[in-house]
Design a protein around this motif. Sequence first.
Motif, PDB file in Angstrom:
ATOM      1  N   GLY A  56      41.009  85.068  33.186  1.00  0.00           N
ATOM      2  CA  GLY A  56      40.438  86.366  33.536  1.00  0.00           C
ATOM      3  C   GLY A  56      38.929  86.268  33.721  1.00  0.00           C
ATOM      4  O   GLY A  56      38.326  87.099  34.398  1.00  0.00           O
ATOM      5  N   MET A  57      38.298  85.240  33.142  1.00  0.00           N
ATOM      6  CA  MET A  57      36.855  85.093  33.307  1.00  0.00           C
ATOM      7  C   MET A  57      36.506  84.728  34.744  1.00  0.00           C
ATOM      8  O   MET A  57      35.487  85.160  35.276  1.00  0.00           O
ATOM      9  N   PHE A  58      37.376  83.963  35.388  1.00  0.00           N
ATOM     10  CA  PHE A  58      37.111  83.614  36.782  1.00  0.00           C
ATOM     11  C   PHE A  58      37.240  84.833  37.694  1.00  0.00           C
ATOM     12  O   PHE A  58      36.679  84.857  38.781  1.00  0.00           O
ATOM     13  N   HIS A  59      37.984  85.846  37.272  1.00  0.00           N
ATOM     14  CA  HIS A  59      38.034  87.106  38.023  1.00  0.00           C
ATOM     15  C   HIS A  59      36.658  87.782  37.977  1.00  0.00           C
ATOM     16  O   HIS A  59      36.177  88.321  38.972  1.00  0.00           O
ATOM     17  N   ILE A  66      48.914  76.728  35.440  1.00  0.00           N
ATOM     18  CA  ILE A  66      48.433  76.297  34.128  1.00  0.00           C
ATOM     19  C   ILE A  66      47.300  75.320  34.402  1.00  0.00           C
ATOM     20  O   ILE A  66      47.451  74.389  35.190  1.00  0.00           O
ATOM     21  N   SER A  67      46.161  75.580  33.780  1.00  0.00           N
ATOM     22  CA  SER A  67      44.961  74.821  34.115  1.00  0.00           C
ATOM     23  C   SER A  67      44.142  74.512  32.880  1.00  0.00           C
ATOM     24  O   SER A  67      44.115  75.283  31.925  1.00  0.00           O
ATOM     25  N   ASP A  68      43.425  73.403  32.945  1.00  0.00           N
ATOM     26  CA  ASP A  68      42.305  73.158  32.056  1.00  0.00           C
ATOM     27  C   ASP A  68      41.069  73.727  32.751  1.00  0.00           C
ATOM     28  O   ASP A  68      40.916  73.540  33.971  1.00  0.00           O
ATOM     29  N   GLY A  69      40.218  74.369  31.981  1.00  0.00           N
ATOM     30  CA  GLY A  69      38.998  74.876  32.602  1.00  0.00           C
ATOM     31  C   GLY A  69      38.323  75.909  31.730  1.00  0.00           C
ATOM     32  O   GLY A  69      38.897  76.385  30.745  1.00  0.00           O
ATOM     33  N   ALA A  70      37.089  76.237  32.089  1.00  0.00           N
ATOM     34  CA  ALA A  70      36.321  77.227  31.316  1.00  0.00           C
ATOM     35  C   ALA A  70      35.383  77.975  32.243  1.00  0.00           C
ATOM     36  O   ALA A  70      34.943  77.436  33.265  1.00  0.00           O
ATOM     37  N   GLY A  71      35.112  79.233  31.867  1.00  0.00           N
ATOM     38  CA  GLY A  71      34.175  80.055  32.623  1.00  0.00           C
ATOM     39  C   GLY A  71      33.331  80.882  31.676  1.00  0.00           C
ATOM     40  O   GLY A  71      33.780  81.221  30.576  1.00  0.00           O
ATOM     41  N   THR A 113      41.718  91.573  47.504  1.00  0.00           N
ATOM     42  CA  THR A 113      42.000  91.398  46.081  1.00  0.00           C
ATOM     43  C   THR A 113      42.155  89.919  45.746  1.00  0.00           C
ATOM     44  O   THR A 113      42.740  89.160  46.510  1.00  0.00           O
ATOM     45  N   ASN A 114      41.643  89.552  44.596  1.00  0.00           N
ATOM     46  CA  ASN A 114      41.687  88.164  44.110  1.00  0.00           C
ATOM     47  C   ASN A 114      41.244  87.212  45.218  1.00  0.00           C
ATOM     48  O   ASN A 114      41.986  86.333  45.648  1.00  0.00           O
ATOM     49  N   THR A 115      40.007  87.427  45.611  1.00  0.00           N
ATOM     50  CA  THR A 115      39.456  86.774  46.799  1.00  0.00           C
ATOM     51  C   THR A 115      39.244  85.267  46.615  1.00  0.00           C
ATOM     52  O   THR A 115      38.991  84.571  47.590  1.00  0.00           O
ATOM     53  N   ALA A 116      39.352  84.782  45.372  1.00  0.00           N
ATOM     54  CA  ALA A 116      39.267  83.331  45.161  1.00  0.00           C
ATOM     55  C   ALA A 116      40.654  82.731  44.923  1.00  0.00           C
ATOM     56  O   ALA A 116      40.788  81.527  44.749  1.00  0.00           O
ATOM     57  N   GLY A 117      41.674  83.587  44.862  1.00  0.00           N
ATOM     58  CA  GLY A 117      43.036  83.082  44.669  1.00  0.00           C
ATOM     59  C   GLY A 117      43.682  83.480  43.352  1.00  0.00           C
ATOM     60  O   GLY A 117      44.888  83.350  43.185  1.00  0.00           O
ATOM     61  N   GLY A 118      42.851  83.936  42.412  1.00  0.00           N
ATOM     62  CA  GLY A 118      43.412  84.449  41.153  1.00  0.00           C
ATOM     63  C   GLY A 118      44.100  83.393  40.306  1.00  0.00           C
ATOM     64  O   GLY A 118      44.031  82.193  40.573  1.00  0.00           O
ATOM     65  N   LEU A 119      44.765  83.877  39.265  1.00  0.00           N
ATOM     66  CA  LEU A 119      45.501  82.979  38.366  1.00  0.00           C
ATOM     67  C   LEU A 119      46.632  82.268  39.113  1.00  0.00           C
ATOM     68  O   LEU A 119      47.069  81.197  38.731  1.00  0.00           O
ATOM     69  N   LEU A 120      47.102  82.913  40.188  1.00  0.00           N
ATOM     70  CA  LEU A 120      48.241  82.364  40.917  1.00  0.00           C
ATOM     71  C   LEU A 120      47.871  81.139  41.737  1.00  0.00           C
ATOM     72  O   LEU A 120      48.702  80.263  41.943  1.00  0.00           O
TER      73      LEU A 120
END
Lengths: 138, 378
Positions: B332-335, B207-212, B318-325
Motif C-alpha cells: 500500500g505504500m507504493f500506492h 508476492i514481492s520483497d521490497g520496501a517503500g 487507477t493504479n497507474t503504476a500497476g498496483g499490487l496486481l
Amino acid sequence: MADTPRPAPVPDAVTAPFWEGCAQGELRVQECRACRFRWLPGSVVCPHCWSDAVTWVASAGEGTVVTFAVYHRSYHPAFQPLVPYVVAVVELAEGPRLVSNVVGVAPERVRVGMPVRVEFQSAGDIALPVFRPVGEGD
Amino acid sequence: MPTSARIVGVGHTSLAPRLNRSAWALQAEAVRAAVADAGLRPQDVDGLITEPGYSQGVIEGITPHFLRLGAMLGLNPRYTSSEVLGGASCVAMVQRAAMAVAAGLCNVCVCVFGDAPSMARGTWSYGRGDGSAFGLFGAAGLHALAARRHMAVYGTRPEHLGEVAVTFRQHAGLTPHAQQRAPLPLGEYLESPYLVEPLRVLDCCLISDGAGAVVVTSAERARDLSRGGIRIAGFGQAHNLTGLAGADYLTTLPARESGPIAFGMAGITHDDVDIAQLYDCFTIVVLMQLEDYGFCAKGAAGAFVADGHLRLGGRLPTNTAGGLLSEGFGGGMFHVIEAVRQLRGECGARQVEEAEVALVSGHGLGMNTHATVILCRD
Ligand SMILES: [Zn+2]
C-alpha cells in the motif's frame, strides 16, 4: 478421507458451548435475553445491547447459502483429497451467519440462495457443522 | 480539521519475488531514499512510523517493530509507533504522521513499509481462525466469497474482474520498476486457472520483497525544502470489526464511511479526483471500492470498468503504476508513492496530465479495515 486431520477449532471459554452442541448433534447460536438478538460467533456480551444476559439456544439448522467459494488448490494436506471443495457462508433461518462447507453436491451445482440443512461431520475429536442442500440426493 | 501536512519525500527499493536481502535492509534503503528525496538528513528525522509487513508481523506476531528498526537507524524520535491494520496500514501511517505533525509532536516523520516474504518462514495462506477447519485459508478465500456474492447479486462477470487485471498490467508495462510488465490479454486472463473460484491466480496480488517510505512534514518546514511537497488534504478511516456477523460484510467495504470523511476534510467531490490508487490485493476489491466510494452506483462497477474508466485516458485512471496486481506487493505504500509522483508530474509514459488530486486507499485484515487519504498538488 484424508490421513492428515483438519486443523481443529480450539474451543475456549466463550466458544466451548458451540462445539459441545455440535458433538451432541445440535447447532447452537447465542441469544440475548434482554433484546432477543441472536448471533454467531460466541461473545461475552450481546453485540447489540451489551447485556451480559447471553445464552446459547438451539438452531433448527436450516438456512441458505449467502455465498460460496470453490477451492481449486489445497493449502493444508487434510484438504488435498477434497479439492475442489466448497467453502460457504450460510445464513441460518434464525439470523446468524457462519462459515462452513456445502457437501453432498458437486461444486458446480451450488448456488447463492440455495436452501441447506446442517449435518455433523466428525473430524478427529470434534464434530463440524456442515451443510447439505435440501432435497438433493446423496 | 483541514490538514496542512505535506509529503516531501518518497523512496523505495525494487520489487521482486526474491531480493536476497532482509526486510530490515530493504526498509533502511527505502528510508534513506525517501529522506534524501526530501533533501533532508538523518538527523532531521524526529518521527518514525512503521509497518512490519505480513511475514514479519501479522503472521509471526507483532513485536515492537519500530523499536528494532529505530535502533538500526540510530533514531531517538519524538514520536513513534507501528501500525497493525494490515493492508490499511500504509495509508493509516500517513494519516498518523499528518496528525502527529499537526499536533506538534514531531516535525519530520518517516513512514516505512517493507517485507521480504522470500526470507521468511511464514506463509500468506494462513488459516482464518476456526474457518480453517472448513478449509478457509488465505485472504483469497474470503475475497472469493465476496466476488461470488457480487456476481450473484449484481451480475458481475469474469470479464469485469479481468478488465481490472488487464488494465493494471498495462500500466505496469509503462512502469520501469514493476514486477510484471508483459501485456496480459483478456483472453489469456479468462483461460487462466482458478485459485479459489471465482478468483484466478491473475486476480491476486503478487508476492514481492521490497520496501517503500515517505516523509511527512509541516507546511512551514516544507517551504524550506527544494520540493514543496504534496498536501495531505484529507483523510478518513472506517472499520468493520464484526465481520460475518454484520449483513454488509463481504458486500460493502468501510470505504463507504471512510470516503465521505476524507472528501469532507479535503473539501472536494468525486469530480475533483483526477487519479485513484486503490488497494488491490484482489481484483474484486477494486470493483467494491469504486462503488463504496461512490464513483459509480452500487453494483455498477463491472460496467464502469468495462467502459475503460480505470485506464490512462479514462475518467479515473487507477493504479497507474500497476498496483499490487502488477507493480508488486508494496503493502500500500507504493500506492502512496505513485500518487505523489503523479502529482509531481514525474511519471513519464504513464503520467496523467494535469493530475492535481489523488485518492489513495488501504484495505486490510480480511475485509475489516479501511483507510483513505486525499493528496493534492498545491
Ligand atoms: Zn441484547
